[in-house]
Design an enzyme around this catalytic site. Structure first.
Site, PDB file in Angstrom:
ATOM      1  N   GLU A 113       0.812  -1.213   0.000  1.00 54.26           N
ATOM      2  CA  GLU A 113       0.000   0.000   0.000  1.00 54.26           C
ATOM      3  C   GLU A 113       0.847   1.265   0.000  1.00 54.26           C
ATOM      4  O   GLU A 113       0.549   2.226  -0.717  1.00 54.26           O
ATOM      5  CB  GLU A 113      -0.943  -0.005   1.218  1.00 54.26           C
ATOM      6  CG  GLU A 113      -2.003  -1.120   1.204  1.00 54.26           C
ATOM      7  CD  GLU A 113      -1.483  -2.488   1.654  1.00 54.26           C
ATOM      8  OE1 GLU A 113      -0.298  -2.582   2.044  1.00 54.26           O
ATOM      9  OE2 GLU A 113      -2.256  -3.463   1.607  1.00 54.26           O
ATOM     10  N   PHE A 142      -5.643  -0.012   5.708  1.00 51.71           N
ATOM     11  CA  PHE A 142      -4.284  -0.209   5.197  1.00 51.71           C
ATOM     12  C   PHE A 142      -3.841   0.979   4.338  1.00 51.71           C
ATOM     13  O   PHE A 142      -2.654   1.275   4.242  1.00 51.71           O
ATOM     14  CB  PHE A 142      -4.194  -1.524   4.418  1.00 51.71           C
ATOM     15  CG  PHE A 142      -4.587  -2.712   5.247  1.00 51.71           C
ATOM     16  CD1 PHE A 142      -4.074  -2.888   6.521  1.00 51.71           C
ATOM     17  CD2 PHE A 142      -5.487  -3.652   4.769  1.00 51.71           C
ATOM     18  CE1 PHE A 142      -4.442  -3.975   7.306  1.00 51.71           C
ATOM     19  CE2 PHE A 142      -5.862  -4.746   5.549  1.00 51.71           C
ATOM     20  CZ  PHE A 142      -5.343  -4.910   6.813  1.00 51.71           C
TER      21      PHE A 142
HETATM   22  C1  LIG Z   1      -1.613  -4.966   4.757  1.00 54.45           C
HETATM   23  C2  LIG Z   1      -2.721  -5.760   4.162  1.00 54.45           C
HETATM   24  N1  LIG Z   1      -3.164  -5.440   2.946  1.00 54.45           N
HETATM   25  C3  LIG Z   1      -4.192  -6.129   2.395  1.00 54.45           C
HETATM   26  C4  LIG Z   1      -4.777  -7.172   3.069  1.00 54.45           C
HETATM   27  C5  LIG Z   1      -5.949  -7.933   2.448  1.00 54.45           C
HETATM   28  N2  LIG Z   1      -5.519  -9.280   2.054  1.00 54.45           N
HETATM   29  C6  LIG Z   1      -5.771 -10.359   2.817  1.00 54.45           C
HETATM   30  S1  LIG Z   1      -5.125 -11.761   2.202  1.00 54.45           S
HETATM   31  C7  LIG Z   1      -4.520 -10.970   0.839  1.00 54.45           C
HETATM   32  C8  LIG Z   1      -3.760 -11.714  -0.202  1.00 54.45           C
HETATM   33  C9  LIG Z   1      -2.578 -12.395   0.371  1.00 54.45           C
HETATM   34  O1  LIG Z   1      -1.960 -13.223  -0.547  1.00 54.45           O
HETATM   35  P1  LIG Z   1      -0.934 -14.330  -0.044  1.00 54.45           P
HETATM   36  O2  LIG Z   1       0.003 -13.708   0.930  1.00 54.45           O
HETATM   37  O3  LIG Z   1      -0.327 -14.947  -1.231  1.00 54.45           O
HETATM   38  O4  LIG Z   1      -1.819 -15.344   0.760  1.00 54.45           O
HETATM   39  P2  LIG Z   1      -2.467 -16.716   0.253  1.00 54.45           P
HETATM   40  O5  LIG Z   1      -2.647 -16.609  -1.232  1.00 54.45           O
HETATM   41  O6  LIG Z   1      -1.503 -17.769   0.595  1.00 54.45           O
HETATM   42  O7  LIG Z   1      -3.744 -16.851   0.988  1.00 54.45           O
HETATM   43  C10 LIG Z   1      -4.836  -9.601   0.914  1.00 54.45           C
HETATM   44  C11 LIG Z   1      -4.453  -8.601  -0.104  1.00 54.45           C
HETATM   45  C12 LIG Z   1      -4.274  -7.469   4.350  1.00 54.45           C
HETATM   46  N3  LIG Z   1      -4.775  -8.466   5.106  1.00 54.45           N
HETATM   47  N4  LIG Z   1      -3.230  -6.775   4.863  1.00 54.45           N
END
Ligand SMILES: Cc1ncc(C[n+]2csc(CCOP(=O)(O)OP(=O)(O)O)c2C)c(N)n1
Lengths: 308, 275
Positions: A54, A79
């Protein structure tokens, strides 16, 4: 009909994209949630997914804006406003760059993702940054109007959006003149809503009217600049005021109103309804709101206390 | 546990995750299912922990930096009796002690609160540093997502862990190649992930994250490597074991009914030759 604010926002971006070739949209891996994905589908070459990063996204938008583009950055409010604070302050606001900062899933509206995702401090932080205007739309119409307004500014605007379908209130053109909207005229008490609390305030006012009280109902999507004229005029008349917001009662809309009351030596009874300085929890959205007192019932109860 | 027992345990944990999320109606099933082998190995085989004494000072610690995978961890912790198994039926409901994202204020056995991506790994650096300062002979394990690795904070943590020679810090990347909006390579490609961590001064291994032998070997190697932190990149499949969610684009946050869950468990049983 109730349209989720995020759908209205995504559609509004698409509409404005057609007439504003300089409009570019950025997102941080939540475009399916913020609905900026709708813009991506229509204008893929003007959409940039910055990944889960972000702060970098906000800084990038500052660069784009200083080169003449009109960036809209989208992410969850918490965020965006809290991870991007330094960039919003030093890269965007200090340089007075017209970036539109769209905080999605504001307040408790990301109800099932719990405390880490619920945004109850963003208004306080954004409000304290010079040059930055702060708007919390009450419904889908106001979200569209907020975009329209922001695109006309030469300075940055923080627009705090909501995830869910909420009741619509009557559309008013006053809003984009930076005015608070007078919804009902009355004499006994002033109730001022901010954001999605507008419909609760409207229902509460009707109930109070039925009990024989004359309520002056105001909706103020603007937190900054605050329409002090409309608000203080009403409070001078009724001498009683309730504010209601989907935010911590420290630093947000109620603080803005109370500061203005004190600054202008207005004497009144005052009650702020909002999250009472506590971290919130996971659960059903409407249940959470009422658990934290953001409900028609609580407005009525608090009003009766002040009135009697 | 022998490897067959681990596989059986992983199967049970997968069923438990599906059931608890189905009971709630939706959840981050994709990212929970991809880490089941890792959690099974760590919690049943590797970590020095005592469910009867979850706050023991010199225990090994685990930080699930991709906090939305909490439900996977809850199924393990419930099975280990950190809390009553019935709690799983309250997953992510109002008043629950098992919220969607890991919360050490609410759940026994959770070593650090997460949910805002990028922060857990810094906290893990702090936990590992504290173990060193306290002269404990214990380890901190931390799991990050591949999407999460786009946060700049992850790389700030990487630098400090190297600077302070935290060889008691063993990190894992759940390299399931997917994030929320889609495939990592389409959004913000993690170019040369292995070399990247190496260039930050970490001991890096890349393995099949669903293979117990490889997990065991990699952790052994990590522990034998002194003077630097370890990163084990796990090649995994998002939604692994919830078959309707495997190999599809939109498998981050999945809606499913109780009967969808039951069907999926039957499907998994068949695939694993358990019926
Ligand atoms: C700082 C922040 N930005 C956005 C989010 C929203 N968010 C939750 S999970 C996710 C995607 C994460 O992807 P990844 O780390 O690859 O996890 P996986 O695919 O293994 O579930 C996002 C953008 C968050 N939780 N924290």
């Amino acid at each position: 009909m109730e349209i989720a604010m995020r759908d209205a926002w995504g559609n509004a971006l698409v509409e404005k994209g057609k007439t504003h070739p300089e409009l570019v949209v950025l997102d941080a891996d939540v475009s399916g949630s913020t609905k900026s994905i709708l813009f991506q589908k229509e204008f893929p070459s003007r959409f940039f997914n910055c990944g889960v990063a972000e702060a970098n996204m906000v800084g990038t938008a500052a660069g784009l804006a200083s080169a003449g583009f009109r960036p809209v950055v989208n992410a969850f409010a918490i965020f965006l406003a809290l991870k991007g604070t330094d960039q919003i302050r030093n890269a965007i606001a200090y340089n007075n760059l017209p970036v539109i900062i769209a905080g999605a899933y504001g307040g408790l509206s990301d109800s099932y993702d719990g405390a880490s995702h619920q945004s109850i401090a963003d208004i306080a932080i954004m409000r304290a940054i010079p040059n930055l205007k702060v708007i919390v739309p009450s419904d889908s119409n106001q979200a569209e109007q907020a975009l329209e307004y922001a695109l006309k500014q030469e300075s940055p605007v923080y627009i705090r959006l909501n995830r869910n379908p909420m009741p619509e209130i009557e559309k008013s053109e006053e809003f984009i003149k930076e005015k608070a909207i007078k919804m009902i005229d009355g004499n006994d008490i002033t109730i001022i809503s901010n954001g999605i609390t507008a419909s609760f305030a409207l229902e509460a006012s009707k109930e109070l009217e039925e009990k024989g009280y004359s309520v002056e109902l105001i909706n103020s999507p603007f937190v900054k600049p605050l329409d002090e004229e409309t608000i203080l005029k009403s409070i001078r008349k009724t001498k009683k005021v309730i504010t209601i917001e989907e935010h911590n009662i420290i630093g947000g809309f109620s603080s803005a109103v109370s500061e203005s009351i004190v600054k202008n030596n207005v004497c009144c009874k005052f009650k702020a309804i909002g999250v009472e300085d506590t971290f919130t929890q996971t659960g059903d959205y409407k249940e959470l709101l009422s658990f934290y007192g953001i409900s028609k019932e609580n407005i009525v109860n608090q009003a009766l206390k002040i009135l009697n | 546990m022998n490897k067959q027992e681990m596989k059986d345990k992983a199967f049970d944990i997968r069923c438990s995750i599906i059931k608890s999320i189905a009971n709630c109606g939706s959840g981050h099933l994709g990212g929970a299912m991809s880490i089941v082998e890792l959690l099974t190995y760590l919690y049943y085989e590797e970590m020095n922990i005592d469910p009867k004494n979850p706050t023991k000072k010199d225990r090994d610690k685990f930080v699930c930096s991709k906090g939305h995978a909490g439900p996977a961890l809850y199924s393990v912790l419930a099975d280990l009796e950190y809390f009553p198994i019935e709690w799983l039926n309250t997953l992510n409901m109002g008043g629950t002690r098992l919220p969607s994202h890991c919360d050490m204020n609410k759940t026994p056995g959770i070593d650090f609160t997460t949910g805002s991506l990028g922060q857990g790994i810094s906290a893990a650096v702090g936990l590992a540093l504290a173990q060193k300062l306290n002269k404990f002979n214990s380890y901190t394990y931390v799991l990050i997502g591949d999407g999460e690795s786009q946060e700049g904070q992850v790389w700030e943590a990487a630098e400090t862990a190297n600077q302070w020679e935290l060889d008691n810090l063993i990190a894992f990347t759940d390299f399931n190649k997917q994030q929320l909006d889609g495939y990592v390579k389409d959004i913000l490609n993690l170019n040369k992930l292995k070399e990247r961590w190496e260039s930050f001064g970490w001991f890096v291994q890349q393995i099949d994250g669903h293979d117990f032998n490889q997990i065991e070997g990699a952790i052994r190697n990590a522990k034998e490597t002194k003077g630097m932190p370890s990163m084990i990149i796990l090649d995994t499949i998002k939604s692994k074991g919830y078959i309707p969610g495997e190999n599809i684009l939109e498998n981050h946050h999945i809606k499913l009914s109780i009967s969808d869950g039951e069907k999926a468990i039957e499907e998994l049983k068949r695939r694993e030759g358990r019926i």
